[in-house]
Design a protein around this motif. Structure first.
Motif, PDB file in Angstrom:
ATOM      1  N   LEU A  51       0.822  -1.213   0.000  1.00 32.84           N
ATOM      2  CA  LEU A  51       0.000   0.000   0.000  1.00 32.84           C
ATOM      3  C   LEU A  51       0.854   1.260   0.000  1.00 32.84           C
ATOM      4  CD1 LEU A  51      -2.797  -1.187   2.440  1.00 32.84           C
ATOM      5  CD2 LEU A  51      -2.982  -0.878  -0.046  1.00 32.84           C
ATOM      6  N   GLU A  52       1.969   1.227   0.702  1.00 34.32           N
ATOM      7  CA  GLU A  52       2.877   2.381   0.694  1.00 34.32           C
ATOM      8  C   GLU A  52       3.453   2.597  -0.707  1.00 34.32           C
ATOM      9  OE1 GLU A  52       6.968   3.939   2.818  1.00 34.32           O
ATOM     10  OE2 GLU A  52       5.764   2.422   3.845  1.00 34.32           O
ATOM     11  N   ALA A  53       3.853   1.521  -1.358  1.00 33.10           N
ATOM     12  CA  ALA A  53       4.388   1.638  -2.715  1.00 33.10           C
ATOM     13  C   ALA A  53       3.303   2.084  -3.694  1.00 33.10           C
ATOM     14  CB  ALA A  53       4.983   0.300  -3.165  1.00 33.10           C
ATOM     15  N   GLN A  54       2.091   1.608  -3.474  1.00 35.87           N
ATOM     16  CA  GLN A  54       0.982   1.901  -4.384  1.00 35.87           C
ATOM     17  C   GLN A  54       0.434   3.317  -4.209  1.00 35.87           C
ATOM     18  OE1 GLN A  54       0.142   0.116  -6.853  1.00 35.87           O
ATOM     19  NE2 GLN A  54      -2.034  -0.146  -7.105  1.00 35.87           N
ATOM     20  N   PHE A  55       0.338   3.787  -2.967  1.00 35.24           N
ATOM     21  CA  PHE A  55      -0.353   5.055  -2.701  1.00 35.24           C
ATOM     22  C   PHE A  55       0.525   6.133  -2.062  1.00 35.24           C
ATOM     23  CE2 PHE A  55      -3.543   1.642  -2.565  1.00 35.24           C
ATOM     24  CZ  PHE A  55      -4.285   2.020  -3.675  1.00 35.24           C
ATOM     25  N   GLY A  56       1.775   5.804  -1.755  1.00 30.78           N
ATOM     26  CA  GLY A  56       2.735   6.791  -1.275  1.00 30.78           C
ATOM     27  C   GLY A  56       2.301   7.555  -0.041  1.00 30.78           C
ATOM     28  N   ASP A  57       2.387   8.878  -0.120  1.00 32.81           N
ATOM     29  CA  ASP A  57       2.088   9.745   1.021  1.00 32.81           C
ATOM     30  C   ASP A  57       0.652   9.604   1.524  1.00 32.81           C
ATOM     31  OD1 ASP A  57       4.658  10.709   1.131  1.00 32.81           O
ATOM     32  OD2 ASP A  57       4.218  12.523  -0.036  1.00 32.81           O
ATOM     33  N   ALA A  58      -0.277   9.324   0.633  1.00 33.70           N
ATOM     34  CA  ALA A  58      -1.675   9.152   1.061  1.00 33.70           C
ATOM     35  C   ALA A  58      -1.777   7.997   2.051  1.00 33.70           C
ATOM     36  CB  ALA A  58      -2.584   8.910  -0.143  1.00 33.70           C
ATOM     37  N   TYR A  59      -1.065   6.898   1.760  1.00 34.02           N
ATOM     38  CA  TYR A  59      -1.093   5.766   2.693  1.00 34.02           C
ATOM     39  C   TYR A  59      -0.325   6.083   3.973  1.00 34.02           C
ATOM     40  CZ  TYR A  59      -0.631   1.347   4.976  1.00 34.02           C
ATOM     41  OH  TYR A  59      -0.676   0.361   5.935  1.00 34.02           O
ATOM     42  N   LEU A  60       0.824   6.743   3.844  1.00 33.20           N
ATOM     43  CA  LEU A  60       1.604   7.095   5.034  1.00 33.20           C
ATOM     44  C   LEU A  60       0.806   7.999   5.974  1.00 33.20           C
ATOM     45  CD1 LEU A  60       5.144   7.624   3.477  1.00 33.20           C
ATOM     46  CD2 LEU A  60       4.324   5.673   4.821  1.00 33.20           C
ATOM     47  N   ASP A  61       0.059   8.964   5.413  1.00 33.65           N
ATOM     48  CA  ASP A  61      -0.796   9.831   6.229  1.00 33.65           C
ATOM     49  C   ASP A  61      -1.891   9.016   6.917  1.00 33.65           C
ATOM     50  OD1 ASP A  61       0.690  12.021   5.411  1.00 33.65           O
ATOM     51  OD2 ASP A  61      -0.759  12.640   3.883  1.00 33.65           O
ATOM     52  N   TYR A  62      -2.511   8.109   6.178  1.00 38.35           N
ATOM     53  CA  TYR A  62      -3.549   7.242   6.728  1.00 38.35           C
ATOM     54  C   TYR A  62      -2.980   6.371   7.844  1.00 38.35           C
ATOM     55  CZ  TYR A  62      -6.734   3.230   6.878  1.00 38.35           C
ATOM     56  OH  TYR A  62      -7.564   2.217   7.292  1.00 38.35           O
ATOM     57  N   LYS A  63      -1.790   5.838   7.622  1.00 40.38           N
ATOM     58  CA  LYS A  63      -1.138   4.962   8.589  1.00 40.38           C
ATOM     59  C   LYS A  63      -0.855   5.693   9.900  1.00 40.38           C
ATOM     60  CE  LYS A  63       2.862   1.879   8.632  1.00 40.38           C
ATOM     61  NZ  LYS A  63       4.003   1.408   7.858  1.00 40.38           N
ATOM     62  N   VAL A  64      -0.504   6.960   9.828  1.00 40.09           N
ATOM     63  CA  VAL A  64      -0.216   7.747  11.015  1.00 40.09           C
ATOM     64  C   VAL A  64      -1.481   7.967  11.861  1.00 40.09           C
ATOM     65  CG1 VAL A  64       0.444  10.081  11.790  1.00 40.09           C
ATOM     66  CG2 VAL A  64       1.830   8.890  10.107  1.00 40.09           C
ATOM     67  N   ARG A  65      -2.617   8.170  11.203  1.00 43.80           N
ATOM     68  CA  ARG A  65      -3.836   8.519  11.944  1.00 43.80           C
ATOM     69  C   ARG A  65      -4.755   7.327  12.262  1.00 43.80           C
ATOM     70  NH1 ARG A  65      -5.041  10.221   6.654  1.00 43.80           N
ATOM     71  NH2 ARG A  65      -7.034   9.418   5.956  1.00 43.80           N
ATOM     72  N   THR A  66      -4.390   6.130  11.773  1.00 48.01           N
ATOM     73  CA  THR A  66      -5.262   4.971  11.955  1.00 48.01           C
ATOM     74  C   THR A  66      -4.461   3.810  12.523  1.00 48.01           C
ATOM     75  OG1 THR A  66      -6.410   5.707   9.958  1.00 48.01           O
ATOM     76  CG2 THR A  66      -6.979   3.546  10.794  1.00 48.01           C
ATOM     77  N   ARG A  67      -5.015   3.188  13.547  1.00 52.59           N
ATOM     78  CA  ARG A  67      -4.319   2.075  14.203  1.00 52.59           C
ATOM     79  C   ARG A  67      -4.406   0.785  13.385  1.00 52.59           C
ATOM     80  NH1 ARG A  67      -3.000   3.304  19.544  1.00 52.59           N
ATOM     81  NH2 ARG A  67      -2.806   1.083  19.910  1.00 52.59           N
ATOM     82  N   ARG A  68      -3.383  -0.036  13.524  1.00 58.46           N
ATOM     83  CA  ARG A  68      -3.347  -1.313  12.817  1.00 58.46           C
ATOM     84  C   ARG A  68      -4.412  -2.255  13.372  1.00 58.46           C
ATOM     85  NH1 ARG A  68       2.218  -4.224  12.858  1.00 58.46           N
ATOM     86  NH2 ARG A  68       2.604  -3.033  10.999  1.00 58.46           N
ATOM     87  N   TRP A  69      -4.487  -2.398  14.670  1.00 51.30           N
ATOM     88  CA  TRP A  69      -5.420  -3.334  15.296  1.00 51.30           C
ATOM     89  C   TRP A  69      -6.494  -2.602  16.075  1.00 51.30           C
ATOM     90  CZ3 TRP A  69      -5.999  -8.205  14.012  1.00 51.30           C
ATOM     91  CH2 TRP A  69      -4.947  -8.897  13.423  1.00 51.30           C
ATOM     92  N   ILE A  70      -6.195  -2.182  17.298  1.00 51.30           N
ATOM     93  CA  ILE A  70      -7.231  -1.531  18.119  1.00 51.30           C
ATOM     94  C   ILE A  70      -6.727  -0.233  18.717  1.00 51.30           C
ATOM     95  CG2 ILE A  70      -8.550  -3.577  18.660  1.00 51.30           C
ATOM     96  CD1 ILE A  70      -7.045  -3.749  21.296  1.00 51.30           C
TER      97      ILE A  70
END
Length: 162
Positions: A143-162
């Motif tokens: 997803l990082e390779a596919q969507f770049g900064d958009a995914y990195l921003d999402y990853k920062v604000r959203t938890r992996r599990w809970i």
């Protein structure tokens, strides 16, 4: 919110569909261990405990259904071994990066309450570890390779599990 890719895909997260295989294997292992090496149920056998256990199952099913619905609504793949064409950040993905996998863990925990087998708890924990190593980490790289900064921003604000 979604972002559709317009460039050539950097590949897919995996070539093997780990999530369904691991989920079925976790259920089979828990059932087999329950039969071969039954352990006493450490939980309470009362209505509140039963309600909580079944609640895990209901929440798990809701997360799975809404997770699949969000992917389908945004016309991206629901198959874990295919290329993601859209970064989905709505529905349950607004709160969790992996709502379907979280839902499956909750279903395994509900299975513990239903069967009164601690092996389903172990299976849920094992599934969580294996799905993280075999699917989630490669999926995050994809997803990082596919969507770049958009995914990195999402990853920062959203938890992996809970």
């Amino acid at each position: 919110m979604t972002k559709t890719t317009t460039h050539v895909s950097p590949g897919r997260a995996n070539t093997f569909p780990w999530p369904p295989v691991l989920f079925v294997a976790a259920i089979a292992a828990a059932l087999a261990m329950s039969r071969l090496l039954p352990l006493p149920w450490p939980g309470l056998d009362d209505a509140p405990a039963h309600g909580i256990g079944l609640g895990f199952g209901v929440v798990g099913l809701v997360l799975i259904v809404l997770g699949f619905k969000a992917l389908i609504d945004h016309r991206t793949t629901v198959l874990p071994d295919k290329v993601a064409t859209t970064l989905v950040t709505s529905g349950p993905y607004r709160r969790f990066r992996n709502p379907i996998y979280l839902g499956e863990v909750l279903l395994l925990f509900a299975g513990a309450e239903i069967t009164k087998s601690i092996w389903f708890v172990a299976a849920g924990l094992g599934f969580g570890v294996l799905i993280t190593v075999l699917q989630i980490i490669p999926e995050e790289r994809h997803l990082e390779a596919q969507f770049g900064d958009a995914y990195l921003d999402y990853k920062v604000r959203t938890r992996r599990w809970i």
